[in-house]
Every structure is written in C-alpha cells, then in structure tokens.
Scaffold this motif. Structure first.
Motif, short mmCIF file in Angstrom:
data_model
loop_
_atom_site.label_atom_id
_atom_site.label_comp_id
_atom_site.label_asym_id
_atom_site.label_seq_id
_atom_site.Cartn_x
_atom_site.Cartn_y
_atom_site.Cartn_z
N PRO A 189 0.97 -1.04 -0.17
CA PRO A 189 0.00 -0.13 0.22
C PRO A 189 1.06 1.42 -0.20
N TYR A 190 2.28 1.18 0.42
CA TYR A 190 2.71 1.89 0.44
C TYR A 190 4.04 1.97 -0.83
N SER A 191 4.07 1.36 -1.63
CA SER A 191 4.65 1.87 -2.62
C SER A 191 4.95 2.96 -3.05
N ALA A 192 4.20 3.55 -3.36
CA ALA A 192 4.68 5.02 -4.31
C ALA A 192 5.32 6.29 -2.85
N THR A 193 5.22 5.78 -2.04
CA THR A 193 5.82 6.47 -0.77
C THR A 193 7.40 6.14 -0.70
N PRO A 194 8.71 7.65 -0.31
CA PRO A 194 10.00 6.97 -0.65
C PRO A 194 9.84 6.88 1.00
N MET A 217 14.00 -7.57 3.07
CA MET A 217 12.55 -6.84 3.43
C MET A 217 13.07 -5.04 4.01
N LEU A 218 14.30 -5.29 5.06
CA LEU A 218 14.70 -4.08 5.56
C LEU A 218 15.46 -2.86 4.34
N MET A 267 8.50 7.68 4.85
CA MET A 267 7.81 6.88 5.80
C MET A 267 9.45 6.19 6.76
N VAL A 268 9.28 5.60 7.25
CA VAL A 268 10.46 4.74 8.15
C VAL A 268 10.14 3.61 8.50
N VAL A 269 11.72 2.68 8.15
CA VAL A 269 11.45 1.17 7.74
C VAL A 269 12.57 0.93 9.73
N SER A 275 13.25 0.49 0.49
CA SER A 275 13.84 1.64 1.16
C SER A 275 14.48 2.49 0.54
N ARG A 276 14.35 3.91 -0.24
CA ARG A 276 15.93 4.72 -0.72
C ARG A 276 16.85 5.17 -0.61
N GLY A 277 17.31 5.23 0.68
CA GLY A 277 18.03 5.32 2.00
C GLY A 277 18.45 5.02 3.20
#
Length: 356
Positions: A69-74, A165-166, A107-109, A170-172
């Motif tokens: 659901p959050y694929s478009a959110t960095p 998955m971690l 978002m934060v993983v 993620s983009r950063g």
C-alpha cells in the motif's frame, strides 16, 4: 530439448492451477515459483530444507503485502542498537531524523525492536512507521510504537528474509552505532553498493555529538581495508559520516533532488534526471568526471528501445556514459554533482531540528 511428456503434463497442470486460482498477471513468474517447489519434491529435499524454503516464501509474501500500500511513498530504513536507552543522545538523534524525514513525506522502516528502532518508530509516528521484526529467544520484542498497530508490522523467523525486506523497499539508510547486528547490516549495505547489486542510494552513518564510533569505523575501513588493497580507496565516499540530524536529513532527501534512477545497457550506464542539464553544464560534467568514463564522455540520450518497450521513466531527460570498473565512489560524486547543477530542481525546504 523438447520437454518430456511428464514435464509437458506438469506444465499443463500448473497452467490449470493458475486458471483455477484466477491468476492472470505475471503467470510465467508464478509458474516458475510453483515449478521450483515441485522440483524440490523431485529432488528429495530434506524436511529442514523444505521448512526453510516454505517459511522464507511465506515471510516474503507477508512482507510484500505489508509494503504494497505504500509503494509510492519514499522510505528510509534506520538501523541501530536494540540496547540504546531512551534519552541517550543516540536515541534522540534517531527520533529526530525519523521525525524530520516524515515531515517531508517519507516513511520510516525499522527492525521493530527496542532501542534505536523504537526511537525511530516513535519519531515517525504510528502512521508513518513500518516494522520488520525478528523472532528471537532473547532480547528483541516488537516495540510499543509498533506493537499497537499490527497493520504496520510483520514478523520474521529468518534474518536473511528480514534483511532483504529492510533493504529492498528503501531509498535511503541511516545507521546509528550498534553491535554485531548493526555492523552486519551496515557492511551488507556497503557490499551491495560496491558490487552494484543495489542501485545507488544515500547512506548516512549518524553518531552522537562528537562521537567516535563511526569515525573509528571509517578509519578502520580506510587504513586496514583500503590500505591493504582489499577495497578501493574511494569506496567509502558514498557514505556520509556525521553527528548532525539536519545533515543526515539533507543527505537523504538531497540525493533525490535531481537524480532519479539508472539503468544499464551492456557497458553503457543511463542516468535519468528530473531536469534537463544545459550544454554548458554537460560539458563541465564531462571534463570534471573524465576519469569516470572508460571511453567517450557524458552525453545526452533519448530513451533506449528497451526503456520504450517497458515504458520506463520515458518522461525524464537522460544522460549516458561508459564508466570504468569499480568506480562506485566517482559515480556517487557524479550524482551529487547532478543534484547541485543550477538547472536542478530547488531543494526541499526542511525544518530545523536541534542537535541532540
């Protein structure tokens, strides 16, 4: 070789199963997954091997569903010690960088455990934090910032699926001081970047004010690994070592100011940008980064045929080059230079976050 009658019958049975399940998209890949599972049965795989395989696929499916659901959110992944206590300067730093990035739409993983992971999830808030926890006999339980919302949390048995998955979404990345687990994650990030198994992303090593943890790490890497010829001298150039929350936030967001993505075509590397560079800017880049190019220089290009076929970021301007091998540090410097061009989009306006 033509398939044997048994193989043909098996392919037909798999196709029938996909029909019965109502699966119409990505059928070839799903058929490969099913066929690999059936192949394990033919191979006489042990019960343990089958349990590992089944659990890994189930865990990856659960994680894919969490992130979809959050694929478009960095997203930014924050690593650090599970043993860091609340109000420690490192805790405050992790909480601050998470809060600052979520204020800019990220978002934060995290690994969903206590310590730095809980600090980051707390800073992000329940709606902007995603957790990938690990089931351990000691130490780690899902932290209170995530345990109350199971819709943002997935639990794993195996470290290798958890680490996938971690990293995958993620983009950063922001790494704070930690023990074996944090160092394992940090070295894996650096390995994936060095070997080209991951596209370039910003990596920040964030310390407490005047801390020596990451400076000592950088010294070891430079003196021992690079000094012994085991890595290139510029392999650590892709990493920002800092004790500043604001610098960490700027590094993560600024990396994507103009640079968008890349794609390889044999030995040619295409970089997709958000803004078209001028002729003068392109000439200056070609002269400045001539050492990065194995042959030729840095040129504009139209989308390659494969990009057109895939409809892959066709709206973006592109540059192309043939880089020399093991030039990861120079590639990162080129990306940063692209982000600083006068033609680049303006940087995001960030709030000031006091140092811990």
């Amino acid at each position: 070789m033509d398939p044997t009658p048994n193989e043909a019958a098996l392919d037909e049975a798999v196709a029938g199963l996909l029909d019965a399940a109502g699966i119409t998209a990505q059928r070839k890949l799903i058929a490969r997954i099913l066929s690999a599972g059936l192949g394990l049965g033919h191979d006489g795989a042990s019960r343990l091997d089958l349990k590992i395989t089944a659990a890994a696929v189930e865990e990856m499916r659960a994680a894919y569903r969490l992130f979809k659901p959050y694929s478009a959110t960095p997203k930014v992944t924050i690593f650090g010690s599970a043993r860091t206590r609340a109000h420690d300067p490192l805790w405050v730093g992790a909480e601050g960088v998470a809060r600052g990035l979520t204020e800019q739409g990220w978002m934060v993983v995290t690994g969903a455990g206590p310590g730095i992971m809980e600090a980051a999830a707390t800073g992000a808030g329940p709606d902007r934090a995603l957790g990938v926890s690990i089931r351990l006999p000691f130490e780690e339980r899902p932290n209170s910032a995530l345990a109350q919302d199971n819709g943002h949390l997935v639990s794993m048995k195996y470290f290798f699926t958890r680490k996938l998955m971690l990293v995958k979404e993620s983009r950063g990345f922001v790494c704070l001081p930690g023990g074996f687990g944090t160092m394992d994650e940090t070295f894996e990030l650096l390995t994936l970047q060095q070997t080209g198994k991951m596209e370039p992303v910003p990596i920040v090593l964030l310390d407490r004010p005047d801390g020596t943890f990451w400076r000592g790490f950088a010294r070891f890497v430079t003196e021992e690994l690079a000094g012994s010829g085991m890595i290139a001298v510029d392999d650590l150039d892709r990493v920002l070592v800092t004790d500043s929350v604001d610098a960490a936030i700027d590094e993560i967001t600024g990396f994507w100011r103009n640079y968008d993505s890349l794609r390889w075509f044999d030995d040619r590397l295409v970089l997709r940008l958000r803004a078209e560079p001028s002729d003068a800017e392109l000439a200056e880049l070609g002269e400045r980064f001539s050492g990065l190019c194995l042959t030729g220089g840095i040129e504009r290009t139209e989308p390659f045929p494969a990009e057109r076929s895939d409809r892959d970021r066709l709206e973006l301007p592109r540059i192309v080059l043939v880089p020399r091998e093991r030039a990861v540090g120079d590639l990162y410097r080129l990306i940063r230079a692209l982000n600083e061009l006068p033609s680049a989009p303006p940087p995001a306006v960030a709030e000031t976050h006091p140092a811990p």
